[in-house]
Write an enzyme that holds these catalytic residues in place. Structure first.
Site, short mmCIF file in Angstrom:
data_model
loop_
_atom_site.label_atom_id
_atom_site.label_comp_id
_atom_site.label_asym_id
_atom_site.label_seq_id
_atom_site.Cartn_x
_atom_site.Cartn_y
_atom_site.Cartn_z
N ARG A 43 0.84 -1.22 0.00
CA ARG A 43 0.00 0.00 0.00
C ARG A 43 0.86 1.26 0.00
O ARG A 43 0.54 2.27 0.64
CB ARG A 43 -0.98 0.02 1.19
CG ARG A 43 -1.90 -1.16 1.23
CD ARG A 43 -2.87 -1.21 0.04
NE ARG A 43 -3.59 -2.47 0.02
CZ ARG A 43 -3.21 -3.53 -0.71
NH1 ARG A 43 -2.16 -3.49 -1.52
NH2 ARG A 43 -3.91 -4.65 -0.68
N SER A 45 -10.91 -1.84 3.37
CA SER A 45 -10.20 -2.19 4.61
C SER A 45 -9.74 -0.92 5.29
O SER A 45 -9.06 -0.09 4.69
CB SER A 45 -8.97 -3.04 4.29
OG SER A 45 -9.37 -4.23 3.68
N GLU A 95 -5.13 2.36 6.89
CA GLU A 95 -4.79 2.36 5.46
C GLU A 95 -5.43 3.57 4.78
O GLU A 95 -4.87 4.16 3.85
CB GLU A 95 -5.32 1.06 4.82
CG GLU A 95 -5.10 0.99 3.33
CD GLU A 95 -5.54 -0.33 2.73
OE1 GLU A 95 -5.33 -1.39 3.37
OE2 GLU A 95 -6.11 -0.31 1.62
C1 LIG Z 1 -15.68 -1.44 -1.07
C2 LIG Z 1 -14.20 -1.15 -1.21
C3 LIG Z 1 -13.32 -2.19 -1.50
C4 LIG Z 1 -11.95 -1.93 -1.63
N1 LIG Z 1 -11.11 -2.97 -1.91
C5 LIG Z 1 -9.79 -2.74 -2.04
C6 LIG Z 1 -8.89 -3.83 -2.33
O1 LIG Z 1 -9.28 -4.96 -2.51
N2 LIG Z 1 -7.57 -3.53 -2.44
C7 LIG Z 1 -7.08 -2.27 -2.26
O2 LIG Z 1 -5.86 -2.08 -2.37
N3 LIG Z 1 -7.90 -1.23 -1.98
C8 LIG Z 1 -9.24 -1.44 -1.86
N4 LIG Z 1 -10.08 -0.38 -1.58
C9 LIG Z 1 -9.51 0.95 -1.34
C10 LIG Z 1 -9.42 1.86 -2.59
O3 LIG Z 1 -10.41 1.53 -3.55
C11 LIG Z 1 -8.03 1.79 -3.23
O4 LIG Z 1 -7.02 2.24 -2.34
C12 LIG Z 1 -7.95 2.64 -4.51
O5 LIG Z 1 -6.76 2.37 -5.17
C13 LIG Z 1 -8.04 4.15 -4.24
O6 LIG Z 1 -8.20 4.82 -5.48
P1 LIG Z 1 -8.96 6.22 -5.58
O7 LIG Z 1 -8.91 6.68 -6.98
O8 LIG Z 1 -10.30 6.12 -4.97
O9 LIG Z 1 -8.00 7.13 -4.68
P2 LIG Z 1 -8.38 8.26 -3.63
O10 LIG Z 1 -9.12 7.66 -2.49
O11 LIG Z 1 -8.96 9.42 -4.31
O12 LIG Z 1 -6.90 8.63 -3.12
C14 LIG Z 1 -6.10 7.64 -2.46
C15 LIG Z 1 -4.65 8.15 -2.42
O13 LIG Z 1 -4.15 8.26 -3.75
C16 LIG Z 1 -3.73 9.60 -4.03
N5 LIG Z 1 -4.09 9.89 -5.43
C17 LIG Z 1 -5.27 9.60 -6.05
N6 LIG Z 1 -5.22 9.96 -7.34
C18 LIG Z 1 -3.99 10.52 -7.54
C19 LIG Z 1 -3.33 11.11 -8.67
N7 LIG Z 1 -3.90 11.19 -9.87
N8 LIG Z 1 -2.06 11.58 -8.51
C20 LIG Z 1 -1.44 11.49 -7.30
N9 LIG Z 1 -2.01 10.96 -6.20
C21 LIG Z 1 -3.27 10.49 -6.33
C22 LIG Z 1 -4.46 10.48 -3.00
O14 LIG Z 1 -3.75 11.68 -2.75
C23 LIG Z 1 -4.51 9.56 -1.80
O15 LIG Z 1 -3.29 9.59 -1.11
C24 LIG Z 1 -11.45 -0.61 -1.45
C25 LIG Z 1 -12.34 0.44 -1.18
C26 LIG Z 1 -13.71 0.18 -1.06
C27 LIG Z 1 -14.65 1.31 -0.80
#
Ligand SMILES: Cc1cc2nc3c(=O)[nH]c(=O)nc-3n(C[C@H](O)[C@H](O)[C@H](O)COP(=O)(O)OP(=O)(O)OC[C@H]3O[C@@H](n4cnc5c(N)ncnc54)[C@H](O)[C@@H]3O)c2cc1C
Length: 301
Positions: free
Chosen positions: A176, A226, A296
């Site tokens: 992560r 998580s 996380e």
């Molecule tokens: C129901 C559910 C299930 C999930 N299952 C998993 C799983 O199985 N495995 C897992 O790893 N995660 C899981 N997640 C967590 C999440 O979906 C992941 O961490 C995902 O990769 C986050 O992406 P996001 O675009 O929503 O990022 P955001 O939540 O918008 O941001 C997360 C981080 O990334 C950074 N970021 C986002 N976009 C950029 C960009 N373009 N440039 C620079 N930094 C950026 C942000 O600053 C922040 O630090 C789950 C979440 C939910 C709600």
């Protein structure tokens, strides 16, 4: 606030087509459905717009916060006096060449995985059910069911603090974690290397993983997945369950009855409820097992 107002004016003059939104409630943009207003948000549709947003912020001494789909993000109830640049849904292109996918940071992992499947490319099945964008997934090195972004990302294009385009081939991927975790660069897109596969077996694997998620995760409630990182040698959910904390509630926040590793918004949860619940869970798990859990989910306040 004055500097943000100034940023808004300068940016709207320089980039009249850039979608700029003031005081947007972050509960609309996070999967937890929690969070007060962000002072200013930009939703670029092109690299040029994103670069102008980053460059102008740098000129005014403002540090932007980059976000994707908000599925790993918790925002303070009182809101944040910050400038957010959101890559979703504007930056969402994807091109394929052989086994290579070139995709923009705002594309959803679900769409990316389906594109790969339709092209008969294997390697992204694990990502199909993760509700994030490519940029968020690269930053977090998102992973599930034995797959993680580190296995497929070969090059990342990003913007430096001053708004210059940079190509990166060293990612410092860990659990992560990536070279982008410090939040100083905006990911614009990535080159992914996949392998040739059979669309039918890729589909079957995706369906199997979706079924596993559906049966084990509380997908019917808002959450950020998580809540805690996996502690070495343990599973956060198992430790929380062992402490009798399934169903433990603070205000509208609850440790899921279905999966103790998830904190859910049962309705009307505040960021304060969620963080108070997290603190109590951490204290009790530490007292009972000696393991200190680490969040996380990122908190923006
Ligand atoms: C129901 C559910 C299930 C999930 N299952 C998993 C799983 O199985 N495995 C897992 O790893 N995660 C899981 N997640 C967590 C999440 O979906 C992941 O961490 C995902 O990769 C986050 O992406 P996001 O675009 O929503 O990022 P955001 O939540 O918008 O941001 C997360 C981080 O990334 C950074 N970021 C986002 N976009 C950029 C960009 N373009 N440039 C620079 N930094 C950026 C942000 O600053 C922040 O630090 C789950 C979440 C939910 C709600």
């Amino acid at each position: 606030m004055e500097r943000i107002e100034q940023l808004k004016q300068v940016l709207s003059n320089r980039c009249p087509d850039l979608d700029l939104r003031a005081n947007e409630p972050m509960s609309r943009y996070t999967s937890f459905r929690v969070g007060g207003p962000a002072a200013l948000m930009a939703l670029p549709k092109t690299i040029q717009e994103a670069a102008a947003a980053v460059e102008t912020a740098a000129e005014l001494g403002i540090e932007p916060f980059f976000m994707g789909n908000g599925s790993n993000l918790l925002v303070a109830d009182e809101g944040v006096d910050r400038f957010l640049i959101r890559s979703t849904p504007g930056l969402c292109g994807c091109q394929a060449k052989g086994t290579t996918l070139l995709a923009d940071s705002g594309i959803s992992l679900a769409r990316l995985a389906m594109t790969a499947r339709d092209l008969g490319l294997t390697g992204l099945e694990f990502a199909h059910g993760i509700p994030g964008s490519l940029g968020g997934a690269v930053t977090m090195n998102a992973g599930a069911y034995g797959g993680e972004m580190a296995q497929v990302v070969r090059e990342v294009t990003c913007l430096t603090k001053s708004g210059q385009v940079e190509r990166v081939e060293e990612f410092d991927f860990g659990y992560r974690h990536s070279a982008f975790s410090d939040g100083s660069r905006m990911i614009l897109g990535a080159r992914l290397e996949l392998e040739k596969g059979e669309t039918e077996s890729i589909s079957a694997r995706m369906a199997e993983l979706a079924q596993q998620r559906q049966s084990k995760q509380p997908l019917e409630y808002p959450s950020a997945g998580s809540m805690f990182k996996r502690p070495a040698g343990h599973f956060a959910g198992a430790l929380i369950q062992e402490c009798g904390l399934k169903g433990f509630t603070v205000g509208g926040a609850q440790v899921s009855e279905k999966h103790a590793g998830f904190v859910i918004n049962r309705g009307g949860a505040t960021c304060g409820d969620i963080l108070a619940l997290v603190e109590q869970v951490k204290e009790r798990v530490f007292a009972h097992t000696g393991v200190m859990l680490e969040m996380e989910v990122k908190v923006l306040r």
